[in-house]
Design a protein around this motif. Structure first.
Motif, PDB file in Angstrom:
ATOM      1  N   LYS A   1       0.728  12.321  -0.555  1.00 36.01           N
ATOM      2  CA  LYS A   1       0.368  13.565   0.130  1.00 36.01           C
ATOM      3  C   LYS A   1      -1.002  14.070  -0.318  1.00 36.01           C
ATOM      4  O   LYS A   1      -1.672  14.767   0.433  1.00 36.01           O
ATOM      5  CB  LYS A   1       1.448  14.619  -0.131  1.00 36.01           C
ATOM      6  CG  LYS A   1       2.749  14.302   0.614  1.00 36.01           C
ATOM      7  CD  LYS A   1       3.872  15.282   0.303  1.00 36.01           C
ATOM      8  CE  LYS A   1       5.146  14.866   1.041  1.00 36.01           C
ATOM      9  NZ  LYS A   1       6.354  15.544   0.554  1.00 36.01           N
ATOM     10  N   ASN A   2      -1.408  13.749  -1.544  1.00 33.55           N
ATOM     11  CA  ASN A   2      -2.728  14.186  -2.023  1.00 33.55           C
ATOM     12  C   ASN A   2      -3.832  13.208  -1.626  1.00 33.55           C
ATOM     13  O   ASN A   2      -4.907  13.230  -2.204  1.00 33.55           O
ATOM     14  CB  ASN A   2      -2.697  14.403  -3.542  1.00 33.55           C
ATOM     15  CG  ASN A   2      -2.480  13.104  -4.308  1.00 33.55           C
ATOM     16  OD1 ASN A   2      -2.538  12.010  -3.749  1.00 33.55           O
ATOM     17  ND2 ASN A   2      -2.222  13.219  -5.596  1.00 33.55           N
ATOM     18  N   GLN A   3      -3.592  12.348  -0.668  1.00 28.89           N
ATOM     19  CA  GLN A   3      -4.567  11.438  -0.052  1.00 28.89           C
ATOM     20  C   GLN A   3      -4.824  10.176  -0.867  1.00 28.89           C
ATOM     21  O   GLN A   3      -5.564   9.309  -0.419  1.00 28.89           O
ATOM     22  CB  GLN A   3      -5.924  12.136   0.194  1.00 28.89           C
ATOM     23  CG  GLN A   3      -5.814  13.487   0.835  1.00 28.89           C
ATOM     24  CD  GLN A   3      -5.565  13.405   2.337  1.00 28.89           C
ATOM     25  OE1 GLN A   3      -5.338  12.328   2.879  1.00 28.89           O
ATOM     26  NE2 GLN A   3      -5.563  14.532   2.994  1.00 28.89           N
ATOM     27  N   ARG A   4      -4.311  10.093  -2.101  1.00 34.68           N
ATOM     28  CA  ARG A   4      -4.598   8.903  -2.885  1.00 34.68           C
ATOM     29  C   ARG A   4      -3.822   7.704  -2.350  1.00 34.68           C
ATOM     30  O   ARG A   4      -2.739   7.854  -1.801  1.00 34.68           O
ATOM     31  CB  ARG A   4      -4.241   9.144  -4.356  1.00 34.68           C
ATOM     32  CG  ARG A   4      -5.106  10.260  -4.886  1.00 34.68           C
ATOM     33  CD  ARG A   4      -5.081  10.368  -6.350  1.00 34.68           C
ATOM     34  NE  ARG A   4      -6.019  11.437  -6.720  1.00 34.68           N
ATOM     35  CZ  ARG A   4      -6.318  11.754  -7.945  1.00 34.68           C
ATOM     36  NH1 ARG A   4      -5.762  11.106  -8.947  1.00 34.68           N
ATOM     37  NH2 ARG A   4      -7.170  12.720  -8.196  1.00 34.68           N
ATOM     38  N   ARG A   5      -4.425   6.527  -2.534  1.00 32.16           N
ATOM     39  CA  ARG A   5      -3.767   5.300  -2.111  1.00 32.16           C
ATOM     40  C   ARG A   5      -3.635   4.379  -3.311  1.00 32.16           C
ATOM     41  O   ARG A   5      -4.587   4.231  -4.087  1.00 32.16           O
ATOM     42  CB  ARG A   5      -4.611   4.581  -1.045  1.00 32.16           C
ATOM     43  CG  ARG A   5      -4.759   5.373   0.230  1.00 32.16           C
ATOM     44  CD  ARG A   5      -5.653   4.642   1.221  1.00 32.16           C
ATOM     45  NE  ARG A   5      -5.739   5.436   2.455  1.00 32.16           N
ATOM     46  CZ  ARG A   5      -6.403   5.069   3.517  1.00 32.16           C
ATOM     47  NH1 ARG A   5      -7.041   3.901   3.525  1.00 32.16           N
ATOM     48  NH2 ARG A   5      -6.438   5.836   4.582  1.00 32.16           N
ATOM     49  N   TYR A   6      -2.494   3.732  -3.424  1.00 34.54           N
ATOM     50  CA  TYR A   6      -2.265   2.764  -4.478  1.00 34.54           C
ATOM     51  C   TYR A   6      -1.883   1.434  -3.834  1.00 34.54           C
ATOM     52  O   TYR A   6      -1.079   1.403  -2.901  1.00 34.54           O
ATOM     53  CB  TYR A   6      -1.153   3.232  -5.417  1.00 34.54           C
ATOM     54  CG  TYR A   6      -1.532   4.506  -6.130  1.00 34.54           C
ATOM     55  CD1 TYR A   6      -2.312   4.461  -7.281  1.00 34.54           C
ATOM     56  CD2 TYR A   6      -1.173   5.751  -5.628  1.00 34.54           C
ATOM     57  CE1 TYR A   6      -2.714   5.630  -7.922  1.00 34.54           C
ATOM     58  CE2 TYR A   6      -1.571   6.928  -6.259  1.00 34.54           C
ATOM     59  CZ  TYR A   6      -2.337   6.849  -7.405  1.00 34.54           C
ATOM     60  OH  TYR A   6      -2.741   8.006  -8.025  1.00 34.54           O
TER      61      TYR A   6
ATOM     62  N   GLU B   1       0.724   5.431   0.070  1.00 29.44           N
ATOM     63  CA  GLU B   1      -0.180   6.575   0.238  1.00 29.44           C
ATOM     64  C   GLU B   1       0.553   7.865  -0.103  1.00 29.44           C
ATOM     65  O   GLU B   1       1.725   8.051   0.225  1.00 29.44           O
ATOM     66  CB  GLU B   1      -0.730   6.619   1.665  1.00 29.44           C
ATOM     67  CG  GLU B   1      -1.551   5.368   1.955  1.00 29.44           C
ATOM     68  CD  GLU B   1      -2.402   5.465   3.207  1.00 29.44           C
ATOM     69  OE1 GLU B   1      -3.050   4.453   3.536  1.00 29.44           O
ATOM     70  OE2 GLU B   1      -2.413   6.530   3.854  1.00 29.44           O
TER      71      GLU B   1
ATOM     72  N   ILE C   1       5.142  10.754  -1.758  1.00 29.87           N
ATOM     73  CA  ILE C   1       4.748   9.610  -0.926  1.00 29.87           C
ATOM     74  C   ILE C   1       4.826   9.945   0.563  1.00 29.87           C
ATOM     75  O   ILE C   1       5.768  10.589   1.004  1.00 29.87           O
ATOM     76  CB  ILE C   1       5.657   8.391  -1.235  1.00 29.87           C
ATOM     77  CG1 ILE C   1       5.361   7.867  -2.650  1.00 29.87           C
ATOM     78  CG2 ILE C   1       5.488   7.285  -0.195  1.00 29.87           C
ATOM     79  CD1 ILE C   1       6.294   6.770  -3.120  1.00 29.87           C
ATOM     80  N   THR C   2       3.834   9.490   1.337  1.00 31.02           N
ATOM     81  CA  THR C   2       3.935   9.606   2.797  1.00 31.02           C
ATOM     82  C   THR C   2       4.326   8.270   3.437  1.00 31.02           C
ATOM     83  O   THR C   2       5.261   8.233   4.225  1.00 31.02           O
ATOM     84  CB  THR C   2       2.613  10.105   3.420  1.00 31.02           C
ATOM     85  OG1 THR C   2       1.559   9.207   3.056  1.00 31.02           O
ATOM     86  CG2 THR C   2       2.266  11.503   2.947  1.00 31.02           C
ATOM     87  N   ILE C   3       3.596   7.179   3.115  1.00 31.46           N
ATOM     88  CA  ILE C   3       3.891   5.888   3.734  1.00 31.46           C
ATOM     89  C   ILE C   3       3.802   4.747   2.714  1.00 31.46           C
ATOM     90  O   ILE C   3       3.105   4.844   1.697  1.00 31.46           O
ATOM     91  CB  ILE C   3       2.942   5.564   4.913  1.00 31.46           C
ATOM     92  CG1 ILE C   3       1.487   5.446   4.426  1.00 31.46           C
ATOM     93  CG2 ILE C   3       3.056   6.594   6.013  1.00 31.46           C
ATOM     94  CD1 ILE C   3       0.538   4.892   5.484  1.00 31.46           C
ATOM     95  N   ILE C   4       4.533   3.664   3.024  1.00 28.96           N
ATOM     96  CA  ILE C   4       4.475   2.416   2.256  1.00 28.96           C
ATOM     97  C   ILE C   4       4.371   1.281   3.270  1.00 28.96           C
ATOM     98  O   ILE C   4       5.127   1.245   4.245  1.00 28.96           O
ATOM     99  CB  ILE C   4       5.729   2.225   1.382  1.00 28.96           C
ATOM    100  CG1 ILE C   4       5.877   3.385   0.393  1.00 28.96           C
ATOM    101  CG2 ILE C   4       5.663   0.892   0.624  1.00 28.96           C
ATOM    102  CD1 ILE C   4       7.172   3.341  -0.443  1.00 28.96           C
TER     103      ILE C   4
ATOM    104  N   LEU D   1       0.867  -1.174   0.000  1.00 26.78           N
ATOM    105  CA  LEU D   1       0.000   0.000   0.000  1.00 26.78           C
ATOM    106  C   LEU D   1       0.905   1.226   0.000  1.00 26.78           C
ATOM    107  O   LEU D   1       1.792   1.339   0.845  1.00 26.78           O
ATOM    108  CB  LEU D   1      -0.850  -0.018   1.277  1.00 26.78           C
ATOM    109  CG  LEU D   1      -1.589   1.260   1.658  1.00 26.78           C
ATOM    110  CD1 LEU D   1      -2.729   1.530   0.680  1.00 26.78           C
ATOM    111  CD2 LEU D   1      -2.138   1.143   3.080  1.00 26.78           C
TER     112      LEU D   1
END
Lengths: 79, 79, 79, 79, 79, 79, 79
Positions: free
Chosen positions: G23-28, G21, G68-71, G19
């Motif tokens: 900075k623009n709130q989108r998640r992939y 996430e 990116i914020t988190i993986i 996963l």
């Protein structure tokens, strides 16, 4: 776009149609001609989409790398 | 603006009219005279457009690179 | 402000009145005395404009480069 | 604050009262004691102003450079 | 906090109570134990204040430098 | 978390439960397994809190350093 | 994702579903194929989620690291 380094993946997409999305929400679809380590990117036959709508045709397009969020081969995108 | 490196593409546009768009939504059209690796850019005979309307003529214009989103040869733009 | 490198263009404007615009929308007009590769800039006899209105006279003014969007010789600006 | 390099201008203001403005709109007036190439800045006898009003006296004040927009000798400011 | 270089000023405040303010408006008061050239900072016995109100006690606190706006010896602050 | 350099303080917290707060207001509590000079950080058994409420358990969690504001040993936090 | 350096943790997640996430709130969510020191990341068979809802399938996806914020390995996420 198979790769062990991210820029290899971009290299595999060279001369193919790609989708480039920016921090300001704009989307460009064009033929990927060039990129560098900053992800500065050049598209040919670029089209600009805002809210899913074609807004402009831009011919050649230089995109400054730090404004980009994602790049993806456009033929594989399924909305 | 054909190139294997992004700055080659900018180089091919030198002395031609280009459209430069900024993160603050402003658009400038002018003759591309100079740029560097930071994409600091100098236009001559620059015109500023806000919301599609000509706002100012600026003569020479230095644009700090980190404020730029895209650069495109202006004669090819079709809205 | 004719140049092949962007900083040459700034150099050509040294000791001339320039318009400097910031990311926070403020505009300064002053005599360009100094700048560096970060576009840190020093103006003399600087005037600050907000929404087109003269707000303050600042004498010497150091502007941190990363806050600048554009620099233009002020005598050529036509609104 | 006469200089050919921007930091020379700051150096000429050392031990003088300066106005420092931040990206978050706060203004500080204090005696300029130190600065470095990042424009990290130290003021003595610093006063904080918000919307033109004196809010706090801070004694010594370290200001991180990337938060600064402008620095100006305060005695020359005319509002 | 007397210094010719900004980090000398921080060094003079080591083991003293300091006020650290962040870009997100939060304020921390704690004993300054460590800092580096990025202004990454470690406080001991840290207290967090939001809108002037004590919100949390945090014990040891690592603050990432790029989120900091100002640092000041806290005993000298007069509101 | 006693240290003369900020990263020594993080090192002292390795394998302990820490609270990590991000610029987007999210808070993570997890066991600190790794970090680097950019403050890129890896937590194990991470929990995400939004507005004080447990939202997700994330197992291993990589946090990009530039999105972090503070890191603190969680057992010492008193709200 | 056990590691002493953060990038070792990402390496341990290679070829697994992660996963990511922004900075623009989108998640992939996609299979992690590549990353570099800037955290530029390539996913295969990527899916985009906005507000918890699957929005697009993207095939290969290049994500610029600074967005990116988190993986996190996706199979371990419990909402």
């Amino acid at each position: 776009m198979d790769a062990t380094r991210p820029l290899d993946a971009l290299n595999a997409a060279r001369n193919k149609r790609v989708l480039v999305e920016l921090k300001n929400q704009r989307r460009y679809i064009g033929t990927l001609k060039a990129f560098d380590i900053h992800i500065n990117t050049v598209l040919e036959n670029a089209e600009e989409y805002i809210d899913g709508e074609l807004k402009r045709k831009l011919g050649s397009l230089f995109i400054r790398g730090d404004t980009i969020t994602i790049i993806s081969p456009s033929e594989a995108v399924k909305e």
